[in-house]
Design a protein around this motif. Structure first.
Motif, PDB file in Angstrom:
ATOM      1  N   HIS A 141      -6.193  -0.743  -9.155  1.00 24.76           N
ATOM      2  CA  HIS A 141      -6.844  -1.120  -7.899  1.00 24.76           C
ATOM      3  C   HIS A 141      -6.677  -0.008  -6.861  1.00 24.76           C
ATOM      4  O   HIS A 141      -7.597   0.257  -6.084  1.00 24.76           O
ATOM      5  N   HIS A 142      -5.522   0.645  -6.869  1.00 29.02           N
ATOM      6  CA  HIS A 142      -5.300   1.748  -5.937  1.00 29.02           C
ATOM      7  C   HIS A 142      -6.300   2.880  -6.194  1.00 29.02           C
ATOM      8  O   HIS A 142      -6.852   3.465  -5.236  1.00 29.02           O
ATOM      9  N   GLY A 164     -13.929  -4.300 -13.343  1.00 29.50           N
ATOM     10  CA  GLY A 164     -13.620  -3.675 -12.068  1.00 29.50           C
ATOM     11  C   GLY A 164     -13.172  -4.724 -11.083  1.00 29.50           C
ATOM     12  O   GLY A 164     -13.256  -5.936 -11.336  1.00 29.50           O
ATOM     13  N   GLY A 165     -12.647  -4.283  -9.956  1.00 28.93           N
ATOM     14  CA  GLY A 165     -12.146  -5.241  -8.985  1.00 28.93           C
ATOM     15  C   GLY A 165     -11.029  -6.062  -9.586  1.00 28.93           C
ATOM     16  O   GLY A 165     -10.119  -5.532 -10.227  1.00 28.93           O
ATOM     17  N   THR A 166     -11.105  -7.375  -9.408  1.00 31.35           N
ATOM     18  CA  THR A 166     -10.049  -8.258  -9.923  1.00 31.35           C
ATOM     19  C   THR A 166     -10.584  -9.285 -10.919  1.00 31.35           C
ATOM     20  O   THR A 166      -9.913 -10.276 -11.211  1.00 31.35           O
ATOM     21  N   ASP A 196       0.826  -1.204   0.000  1.00 29.32           N
ATOM     22  CA  ASP A 196       0.000   0.000   0.000  1.00 29.32           C
ATOM     23  C   ASP A 196       0.863   1.258   0.000  1.00 29.32           C
ATOM     24  O   ASP A 196       0.544   2.250  -0.678  1.00 29.32           O
ATOM     25  N   GLU A 216     -12.597  10.060  -8.322  1.00 30.87           N
ATOM     26  CA  GLU A 216     -13.773   9.816  -7.485  1.00 30.87           C
ATOM     27  C   GLU A 216     -15.049   9.782  -8.317  1.00 30.87           C
ATOM     28  O   GLU A 216     -15.981   9.027  -8.028  1.00 30.87           O
ATOM     29  N   ASN A 232      -8.453  -6.559 -15.685  1.00 28.54           N
ATOM     30  CA  ASN A 232      -9.866  -6.720 -16.039  1.00 28.54           C
ATOM     31  C   ASN A 232     -10.075  -7.013 -17.527  1.00 28.54           C
ATOM     32  O   ASN A 232     -10.331  -8.142 -17.910  1.00 28.54           O
ATOM     33  N   ASP A 276      -9.121   2.464  -7.748  1.00 32.07           N
ATOM     34  CA  ASP A 276     -10.445   1.846  -7.837  1.00 32.07           C
ATOM     35  C   ASP A 276     -11.104   2.138  -9.185  1.00 32.07           C
ATOM     36  O   ASP A 276     -12.256   2.571  -9.268  1.00 32.07           O
ATOM     37  N   SER A 306     -16.440   2.669 -10.627  1.00 28.48           N
ATOM     38  CA  SER A 306     -15.463   1.630 -10.302  1.00 28.48           C
ATOM     39  C   SER A 306     -15.792   0.310 -10.975  1.00 28.48           C
ATOM     40  O   SER A 306     -14.956  -0.600 -10.997  1.00 28.48           O
ATOM     41  N   ARG A 307     -16.991   0.191 -11.525  1.00 28.21           N
ATOM     42  CA  ARG A 307     -17.382  -1.034 -12.241  1.00 28.21           C
ATOM     43  C   ARG A 307     -18.153  -0.645 -13.493  1.00 28.21           C
ATOM     44  O   ARG A 307     -18.905   0.344 -13.500  1.00 28.21           O
ATOM     45  N   ASN A 354      -9.629  -1.624 -15.281  1.00 26.98           N
ATOM     46  CA  ASN A 354      -8.337  -1.477 -15.951  1.00 26.98           C
ATOM     47  C   ASN A 354      -8.195  -2.350 -17.187  1.00 26.98           C
ATOM     48  O   ASN A 354      -8.908  -3.331 -17.378  1.00 26.98           O
TER      49      ASN A 354
END
Length: 470
Positions: A300-301, A82-84, A8, A62, A339, A303, A66-67, A306
């Motif tokens: 991911h950092h 999004g996510g992983t 992080d 912001e 992604n 959000d 994110s998805r 990708n």
């Protein structure tokens, strides 16, 4: 995501460097509408350079979703970016194609793009097609549209288009809308993803920004991703190239979100090397794979959904190097939580598409999904009662538990698992089997057909664009 390279703290340090770069060095951006938006939002503009306050960049991060849901032609959601979550896609065209039937390399044609789109449609581990618009038998100014049309006609999967100009993007949106039943349907359940890119280092061409603005206005999911090579178009440092690529994508995100807050944006960057022996910008180097993983971690950092790269190689034929680099890149992309993973089947430093390697990579992805499947530890899974019943020295072949679960194992149909004598009598090498499968699917697979009038309307857009050429 099953592994990470950056803590992080290291992610935060890279992010801080990105903000420092955008505020202190800025980017070259000359497109008038974007400059007006940026000036109104508080960016500093001096001649052709734009400097971004940190809070402006963070507001855009912001604001962006994110998805992003991506849909098939029939309206079924097939990707949740999004996510992983990892989704792989393959190219339908490139400057050349390695014909799986003849084994010869030749210029790629419109018919090849249609056949490869049919192949991708048939393969269960590939989620979308990619139309890059490199067709030798079409004028260059309309090849992007013709390639996209072939994807829409021969596959019901989503498509990533690479329109060269804003005019081409307008046509791409029209074709995709025709395929799904209208512009509002396309907006609500997008099947089209648009690819646009800056030029490294830190330059946003006017055409790329116009496509970015149009995509935001019409809520078309857009990838904005540069390809940079350490020692060529980026510093010779694996962390510095990530800072640069993040700055290029995030500066575009600011423009995008100022145009329409909340519009779908896919963050990305391809971090590779220039091989100093050959000057080739590598598509198979371990540094390239690591760089793509680092960009996934920075996504991911922030959000943000990708853009990843895998299933590629610097090999110019279907050989051990091709399979080695494709498998390695797919594993790294999967483990790092990329992604929208593109370029499956694009080899030879991104100069040749190989249908047989698309089939081979489909096998690789299937293997990885089985390999990395979470391990269950319920009572049925631990099977203590079964072990107790069989006891020391027993056998499980005839036990009911084996009968109930033997199909849980991955059984490949293109890899060999027999003895030496049977192998000698089998149907050739792995390369021969995947080539034969590619030929069979390209000829025999029947995709979900479009109504004839819809297919004609899509082709008419290409015809009209070609007729308007000087």
């Amino acid at each position: 995501m099953l592994f990470r390279m950056l803590s992080d703290e290291r992610r935060a340090r890279i992010a801080t460097a990105v903000l420092d770069l955008l505020e202190g060095v800025g980017v070259k951006l000359t497109e008038a509408q974007a400059r007006e938006l940026l000036h109104g939002a508080g960016a500093r503009i001096e001649r052709d350079r734009v400097y971004f306050p940190a809070d402006l960049v963070l507001q855009a991060v912001e604001s962006a979703p994110s998805r992003i849901g991506i849909y098939s032609r029939r309206g079924r959601q097939v990707m949740d970016l999004g996510g992983t979550a990892a989704y792989f896609g393959a190219h339908t065209d490139a400057p050349d194609v390695l014909d799986p039937e003849t084994g010869l390399r030749r210029p790629c044609t419109e018919a090849d793009a249609g056949r490869i789109a049919r192949l991708i449609d048939a393969l269960g581990n590939l989620s979308y097609t990619t139309a890059s618009g490199m067709l030798s038998d079409r004028p260059a100014a309309v090849a992007d549209r013709a390639s996209l049309a072939q994807c829409l006609l021969h596959s019901s999967k989503p498509v990533m288009g690479m329109p060269v100009t804003l005019e081409a993007l307008v046509d791409a949106r029209q074709m995709a809308a025709i395929a799904v039943g209208g512009e509002e349907v396309l907006r609500e359940r997008p099947t089209l993803i648009v690819y646009a890119e800056p030029v490294s280092p830190l330059l946003h061409p006017d055409d790329a920004i116009r496509k970015l603005l149009y995509s935001a206005e019409h809520e078309i999911p857009v990838v904005y991703s540069a390809y940079a090579a350490m020692g060529g178009t980026a510093p010779m440092s694996p962390s510095a190239i990530i800072v640069q690529l993040c700055a290029e994508s995030l500066s575009a995100l600011v423009v995008h979100q100022l145009q329409r807050p909340g519009a779908p944006f896919i963050f990305g960057g391809m971090a590779s090397i220039m091989d100093m022996r050959t000057t080739v910008f590598s598509y198979g180097a371990p540094e390239f794979q690591r760089g793509n993983a680092l960009m996934a971690e920075m996504a991911h950092h922030f959000d943000l959904p990708n853009f990843g790269t895998a299933g590629t190689s610097d090999a110019h034929g279907l050989d051990g190097q091709a399979v080695l680099e494709a498998a390695s890149s797919c594993m790294v992309a999967y483990l790092s939580g990329a992604n929208l993973i593109h370029d499956v089947g694009l080899l030879g430093n991104a100069t040749v598409v190989m249908p047989a390697m698309i089939v081979a990579t489909d096998v690789i992805i299937s293997l990885l999904r089985q390999l990395l499947e979470p391990v269950a530890v319920g009572d049925e899974d631990l099977a203590l009662d079964v072990i107790r019943e069989v006891g020391p020295g027993g056998e499980f072949v005839t036990h009911e538990h084996t009968f109930e679960h033997f199909s849980d194992v991955w059984y490949p149909d293109l890899l060999y698992r027999g003895g030496a004598e049977a192998w000698v009598a089998s149907d050739g090498r792995f390369e021969d089997r995947v080539s034969a499968r590619a030929c069979k699917l390209m000829e025999r697979h029947e995709p979900d057909p479009l109504p004839a009038d819809v297919a004609r309307a899509i082709q008419a857009v290409v015809t009209r664009a070609e007729a308007s050429l000087p």
